[in-house]
Write an enzyme that holds these catalytic residues in place. Structure first.
Site, mmCIF file in Angstrom:
data_model
loop_
_atom_site.group_PDB
_atom_site.id
_atom_site.type_symbol
_atom_site.label_atom_id
_atom_site.label_comp_id
_atom_site.label_asym_id
_atom_site.label_seq_id
_atom_site.Cartn_x
_atom_site.Cartn_y
_atom_site.Cartn_z
ATOM 1 N N ASP A 294 14.324 29.278 80.468
ATOM 2 C CA ASP A 294 15.175 30.447 80.214
ATOM 3 C C ASP A 294 16.640 30.081 80.382
ATOM 4 O O ASP A 294 17.383 30.730 81.112
ATOM 5 C CB ASP A 294 14.792 31.578 81.175
ATOM 6 C CG ASP A 294 15.246 32.939 80.647
ATOM 7 O OD1 ASP A 294 15.624 33.014 79.462
ATOM 8 O OD2 ASP A 294 15.216 33.915 81.412
ATOM 9 N N GLY B 123 16.379 45.546 86.626
ATOM 10 C CA GLY B 123 15.562 45.443 85.426
ATOM 11 C C GLY B 123 14.384 46.379 85.537
ATOM 12 O O GLY B 123 14.322 47.257 86.407
ATOM 13 N N ALA B 124 13.395 46.209 84.661
ATOM 14 C CA ALA B 124 12.242 47.103 84.671
ATOM 15 C C ALA B 124 11.362 46.865 85.885
ATOM 16 O O ALA B 124 10.752 47.790 86.406
ATOM 17 C CB ALA B 124 11.440 46.913 83.391
ATOM 18 N N VAL C 1 18.071 43.516 92.246
ATOM 19 C CA VAL C 1 18.741 42.531 93.093
ATOM 20 C C VAL C 1 19.828 43.263 93.876
ATOM 21 O O VAL C 1 20.684 43.931 93.288
ATOM 22 C CB VAL C 1 19.357 41.387 92.259
ATOM 23 C CG1 VAL C 1 20.115 40.433 93.159
ATOM 24 C CG2 VAL C 1 18.260 40.641 91.515
ATOM 25 N N LEU D 103 23.150 44.905 92.836
ATOM 26 C CA LEU D 103 23.842 43.943 91.985
ATOM 27 C C LEU D 103 23.325 43.974 90.556
ATOM 28 O O LEU D 103 24.088 43.803 89.610
ATOM 29 C CB LEU D 103 23.683 42.525 92.560
ATOM 30 C CG LEU D 103 24.423 42.230 93.864
ATOM 31 C CD1 LEU D 103 24.017 40.876 94.394
ATOM 32 C CD2 LEU D 103 25.913 42.291 93.670
ATOM 33 N N GLY D 104 22.040 44.166 90.385
ATOM 34 C CA GLY D 104 21.457 44.179 89.048
ATOM 35 C C GLY D 104 20.075 44.791 89.095
ATOM 36 O O GLY D 104 19.419 44.820 90.135
ATOM 37 N N LYS E 202 15.907 39.970 96.082
ATOM 38 C CA LYS E 202 15.331 40.208 94.771
ATOM 39 C C LYS E 202 14.001 40.935 94.966
ATOM 40 O O LYS E 202 13.015 40.351 95.409
ATOM 41 C CB LYS E 202 15.129 38.887 94.021
ATOM 42 C CG LYS E 202 14.686 39.077 92.572
ATOM 43 C CD LYS E 202 14.716 37.768 91.807
ATOM 44 C CE LYS E 202 14.364 37.981 90.335
ATOM 45 N NZ LYS E 202 14.412 36.730 89.562
ATOM 46 N N ALA F 243 12.375 44.476 88.548
ATOM 47 C CA ALA F 243 13.082 43.768 89.611
ATOM 48 C C ALA F 243 14.455 44.376 89.811
ATOM 49 O O ALA F 243 15.098 44.812 88.863
ATOM 50 C CB ALA F 243 13.204 42.275 89.268
#
EC number: 2.7.11.1
Length: 1085
Positions: free
Chosen positions: A917, A796-797, A801, A793-794, A821, A799
């Site tokens: 955030d 990052g550096a 998901v 789904l997504g 996650k 993490a």
């Protein structure tokens, strides 16, 4: 003595009159009697088993009965094509929940060398939860062990039996000792199911091999022995296949050729089956979505008809969208004057009179650019240039100047090819000029006349509509600095706005940031709104093959200086998804820390160096969203993808405010005209990759919002009113100051000092092993659960998901979907915050926040199992309106979502937790938004996610304040940028910035005028102007940490306006958004 036939007739007569509940039990007793009394009569036993199968084949009651399964397997021993027989049983539903069937089936396939097919059969049994499950899993592990042992070719050749020899041996010895022979056959076939071969059969098989040998001829050497027992001679092999001309193939070569052909065929069959299953699932889901969309269309049509009948004409005029209407040219000129300081209005006139005296610092700046890009260490030592006092502006990006007034007309007809690095995005590359946040409408029909940028929205002509889709998006891409020798001179401003728009439409040249340099920008069209890669907040992805149209919120061009044409930046495919997230807790894309100057290295190729030394009077602070802190003359960047850091010299201080000396302090007059860049740097600012996946920095320039001055007395007296109604009351005087609440050492210390450690939670699992490999389209064991991972789904550096499922993949009703996650290293802090939030909230409030089901902590990472939201983030919803006529979210929905956000943050703060955030892509829409029918809660289904930046104030002394900057988020509050302490203010600012995104479709930039912070684009044509002015004044101007505004009072004022104007319209607006969400979800399949 009774014969089996007579007993069978008696059994059939008995079964006709049998009225019991278990007819299989009668058959079982009869078969046992036959096996005990007639063990050598195998033909009759086969006929009896066949009769039994026909009798109970259609009785589903016995399909998974262990007795019936055992007889089916016994009958399979006498079947010539076992694989076809097992498929026949499985297709009729026999043994689908029985482990022995799968084990026997896989054993046969393993013996045939079809290891991949055998593994698939065992996996299918595990997915179907066949019983006994432990026995099936044990056999699967043993199969995998055997599979690893047979990888060596020599072992594979020696372990594979010669089936033809076995058949021949059995035929030779059948008459001499039929009883023992049949027992041996049964044992051999049973050994294929259990993996164990009896020693007796081995001995007999070895003896038989000594009798029959393999020869090149078609006759056995001991043919006389075969003739004695009257057995037909069987050809061992086909000579035509082995002997070709003068060469001869070996059996191994022939067997390998057949095996490869069979493997290719099975692979094709498996792929075809998988494709058909996926096609059926997609068709079923598409049918459901289509039915729901048809219902929503009907409801929407009915509601719209009724609302149009009851709508007064005056009310319609008051709610016209600001992006679709505009005053006349004369009114634009009248409104423009109060927006600009006196110095700015005089600048174009002075430059026209003496154009060569205006830019006295151009040559030094041009040299400084080249030096900074070639050798960062050298560029950092260059002294700051003379401040451009005559060019101070309040514009959000830069002011345009020129050496020669005639160059504007000249540039209208000339197109200068871009020589910088090309950015490949999708199938085409657009090249445009980087512009300021003036709303410059390209209108090429006005001819060659000079113009001045417009500060208000023009009339909605055909050219305006074209320009809105064109200009709106050119700031939506990252800037990659290239080495340039471009020393073109400035262009001048003139008073005619339309000519400037025409020139802007045709020309790719533009002046530099803050009126100093020229920048070439290329507009990218292949990625979508706020996209910086597949990020961990799994927003709903946009369709990959999106038709060419108006750009969406978050698309940006790549700004750079002209350089050598051979440099090229590769395109990242991850940018095709708009599932974005800012502020991963372990984000390395941070500004430099004053405490650790040794962490920084020298400048790298991707470091974004200032195009010129910005004078202190021109820029107070520049902040790139989530990644960058700018200094007065030099800038610092961390590239999180490669973990390369680019910073100024180690001797300087890193904070932009701490770096200033008293001599550099701005006067009150200059400060009132300067801007606080809260979510984007200037064109010469530092750029990094926001989501650790590329060189994208998601930053926006406000090109659509008109700039206007607030009435000076419009919000007088609001300060006292709001401070007296503080939702948190008057906070105690701070007695404890914490520098950085997100410091890893501090978080570790806080978690270690908990009275109830995270490891003691019932849904926390610690594993003394490394994180298992988690990839899409695979399954893995997570504790006691067998989890199937669908897709990413997504990312990052640190993490990723994933969407995952537990349960039967073929059972759409019973399977449970959730998100995983995955983080490296482990991050128990987010799970702790999520658990504490659920404990402190009332049960009726918990649905507004993301819920974690469990946490699995490994030695090198963690897996958080959480709730799945299927319809994307609020950021995605904002972007969907970019392709609609109004271009922005309707006012009714904005107010509805704003009320829900204020209520969410109020609940979080009551739990003594700071989210830290708040931004559009941390609000997400779930199934509740489509299913809820509550009249009073039309924004239900909106949830707040991503607690990695949250702060638990209960772990700190009461009244604790913080001084660090939220370096992993682009939504830095005013207190951070002005070097003031803060605590709960960070969430207030995040809500204000999110509401601004919904109103205008762009990021918010704040300016400071006379000590008061205001959004830079204000809201002359915006409905409910007074309400929004009051809203942003309260949220952006908080005196200190002791006097926080009342979120409840602000929410009540929004609710009052909502009830007066949108009670009858909100359902139609919500249904329309649902249709957009469903269409977006269907289009990406």
């Amino acid at each position: 003595m009774d014969t089996p036939e007579n007993v069978l007739q008696m059994l059939e007569a008995h079964m006709q009159s049998y009225k019991g509940n278990d007819p299989l039990g009668e058959w079982e007793r009869y078969i046992q009697w036959v096996e005990e009394n007639f063990p050598e009569n195998k033909e009759y036993l086969i006929t009896l088993l066949e009769h039994l199968m026909k009798e109970f084949l259609d009785k589903k009651k016995y399909h998974n009965d262990p007795r019936f399964i055992s007889y089916c397997l016994k009958f399979a021993e006498y079947n010539s094509d076992l694989h076809q027989f097992f498929e026949f049983l499985y297709n009729h539903g026999i043994g689908t929940l029985s482990s022995p069937l799968y084990i026997a089936w896989a054993g046969h396939l393993e013996a045939q060398g079809e290891l991949q097919h055998a593994s698939a059969v065992l996996q299918r049994g595990i997915q179907n939860q066949a019983e006994p499950r432990e026995f099936l899993q044990q056999q699967y592990r043993l199969f995998q062990t055997r599979l690893t042992e047979t990888h060596l070719p020599a072992q594979a050749r020696t372990s594979e039996p010669l089936h033809n020899v076995q058949v021949l041996n059995q035929m030779i010895t059948s008459k001499s000792n039929p009883g023992n022979n049949m027992a041996c056959i049964s044992k051999n076939q049973g050994s294929e199911l259990s993996g164990v071969i009896s020693s007796a059969c081995d001995k007999e098989s070895n003896m038989e091999r000594r009798v029959i040998t393999i020869s090149k001829s078609e006759y056995s050497v001991h043919s006389s022995l075969a003739s004695k027992v009257d057995v037909e001679q069987v050809v061992m092999y086909c000579k035509e296949k082995l002997i070709r001309g003068e060469s001869e193939f070996s059996f191994e070569e022939l067997r390998a050729q057949k095996y490869n052909q069979r493997r290719k065929h099975e692979q094709w069959v498996n792929e075809d089956r998988h494709y058909m299953k996926r096609k059926e699932a997609n068709a079923f889901e598409e049918q459901l979505l289509k039915q729901k969309m048809d219902e929503l269309h009907k409801k929407l049509h009915q509601v719209v008809e009724t609302s149009h009948e009851d709508l007064p004409a005056s009310q319609e005029r008051s709610e016209v969208n600001p992006a679709r209407m505009g005053p006349s040219v004369g009114s634009q000129q009248e409104l423009r004057a109060p927006c600009l300081p006196v110095t700015y209005q005089q600048t174009p006139v002075n430059m026209e009179k003496n154009p060569r005296e205006a830019p006295p610092v151009v040559p030094p700046l041009a040299n400084a650019i080249s030096a900074a890009l070639v050798s960062p260490a050298t560029s950092q030592s260059i002294a700051p240039p003379v401040p451009l006092k005559a060019q101070t502006v309040t514009d959000s990006m830069f002011a345009v100047a020129s050496k020669d007034a005639g160059c504007v007309n000249k540039s209208t007809h000339e197109f200068k090819p871009q020589s910088g690095a090309e950015i490949k995005e999708g199938c085409e590359t657009h090249k445009v000029a980087n512009t300021s946040s003036f709303h410059t409408t390209p209108n090429t029909s006005l001819g060659m006349v000079q113009a001045t940028p417009s500060k208000v929205q023009p009339s909605p002509t055909v050219h305006t509509k074209e320009a809105l889709g064109f200009i709106m998006n050119m700031f939506q891409a990252p800037t990659l600095p290239d080495i340039s020798d471009d020393k073109d001179e400035w262009q001048s401003l003139d008073q005619n706005e339309d000519a400037f728009e025409a020139q802007f439409q045709k020309n790719v040249r533009s002046s530099g940031a803050w009126g100093v340099n020229k920048i070439i920008s290329s507009l990218s069209s292949a990625f979508h709104v706020f996209e910086d890669g597949n990020k961990e907040n799994y927003g709903l992805p946009q369709p990959k093959n999106k038709p060419t149209g108006a750009r969406t919120f978050g698309e940006r061009s790549v700004s750079r200086l002209p350089s050598k044409p051979k440099e090229e930046v590769p395109h990242a495919e991850e940018f095709l998804d708009d599932s974005t997230v800012w502020g991963i807790r372990c984000n390395k894309t941070l500004a430099p820390s004053p405490k650790s100057p040794g962490d920084f290295t020298s400048a790298a190729q991707l470091a974004s160096t200032p195009f010129h030394k910005l004078p202190v009077e021109s820029v107070h602070i520049l902040e790139d969203k989530e990644n960058v802190v700018a200094k007065q003359c030099t800038q610092a960047t961390l590239d999180s993808c490669e973990e390369n850091m680019v910073v100024p010299s180690r001797d300087g201080k890193f904070s932009p405010i701490q770096e200033k000396s008293p001599k550099q302090a701005l006067s009150s007059h200059m400060y009132s005209a300067s801007l606080l860049r809260l979510s984007q740097p200037a064109a010469g600012g530092v750029l990094t990759c926001e989501a650790e996946l590329g060189v994208e920095a998601c930053r926006l320039t406000d090109t659509d919002a008109a700039i206007a001055e607030d009435p000076p007395d419009a919000i007088a007296g609001l300060q006292a009113e709001w401070m007296q109604m503080s939702s948190l009351g008057t906070v105690d005087a701070p007695n404890f100051i914490v520098g950085n609440p997100w410091d890893d050492k501090l978080i570790f210390k806080l978690l270690s000092g908990l009275s109830k450690p995270v490891s003691s939670y019932p849904n926390t699992f610690e594993w003394q092993c490394k994180l298992p490999a988690i990839k899409p389209k695979t399954e893995f064991q997570l504790g006691s659960k067998l989890v199937y991972v669908h897709h990413l789904l997504g990312e990052g550096a640190f993490a990723q998901v994933y969407e995952a499922t537990q349960g039967d993949l073929n059972d759409a009703k019973n399977k449970q979907k959730f998100v995983l996650k995955v983080q490296k290293p482990a991050n128990p802090w987010e799970f702790y915050i999520g658990t504490q939030l659920m404990e402190r909230l009332k049960p009726s409030m918990q649905h507004m926040f993301m819920k974690f089901y469990s946490a699995h902590l490994f030695q090198n990472g963690s897996v958080l199992v959480g709730e799945l939201y299927s319809y994307g983030t609020l950021l995605n919803a904002i972007n969907l309106y970019k392709n609609t006529p109004e271009k922005v979210m309707p006012q009714g929905l904005v107010i509805s979502f704003a009320m829900r956000m204020l209520y969410m943050i109020e609940q979080v703060h009551d739990c003594e937790i700071i989210h830290g955030d708040i931004k559009p892509d941390n609000f997400i829409l779930g199934n509740g938004f489509l299913e809820q029918d509550d009249e009073d809660d039309l924004s239900a289904g909106l949830a707040l996610i991503d607690l990695g930046q949250s702060i638990d104030m209960k772990l700190f002394p009461k009244g604790t304040i913080f001084t660090a900057k939220c370096e992993t988020s682009g939504f830095q509050c005013v207190e951070m940028l002005s070097n003031k302490p803060w605590n709960y203010q960070i969430d207030y600012f995040g809500v204000a910035a999110t509401v601004y995104c919904m109103l205008f479709g762009t990021y918010m930039k704040v300016k400071n005028e006379g000590g008061e912070c205001k959004p830079e684009g204000l809201f002359r044509r915006l409905p409910h102007l007074d309400m929004w002015n009051e809203f942003f004044h309260v949220m952006l101007n908080i005196p200190d940490c002791h006097h926080l505004p009342s979120l409840d009072l602000l929410r009540q004022k929004l609710k009052k306006v909502f009830q007066q104007h949108y009670t009858n319209k909100i359902r139609a607006l919500r249904n329309r958004l649902i249709v957009l969400l469903l269409e977006c979800k269907r289009s990406r399949k």
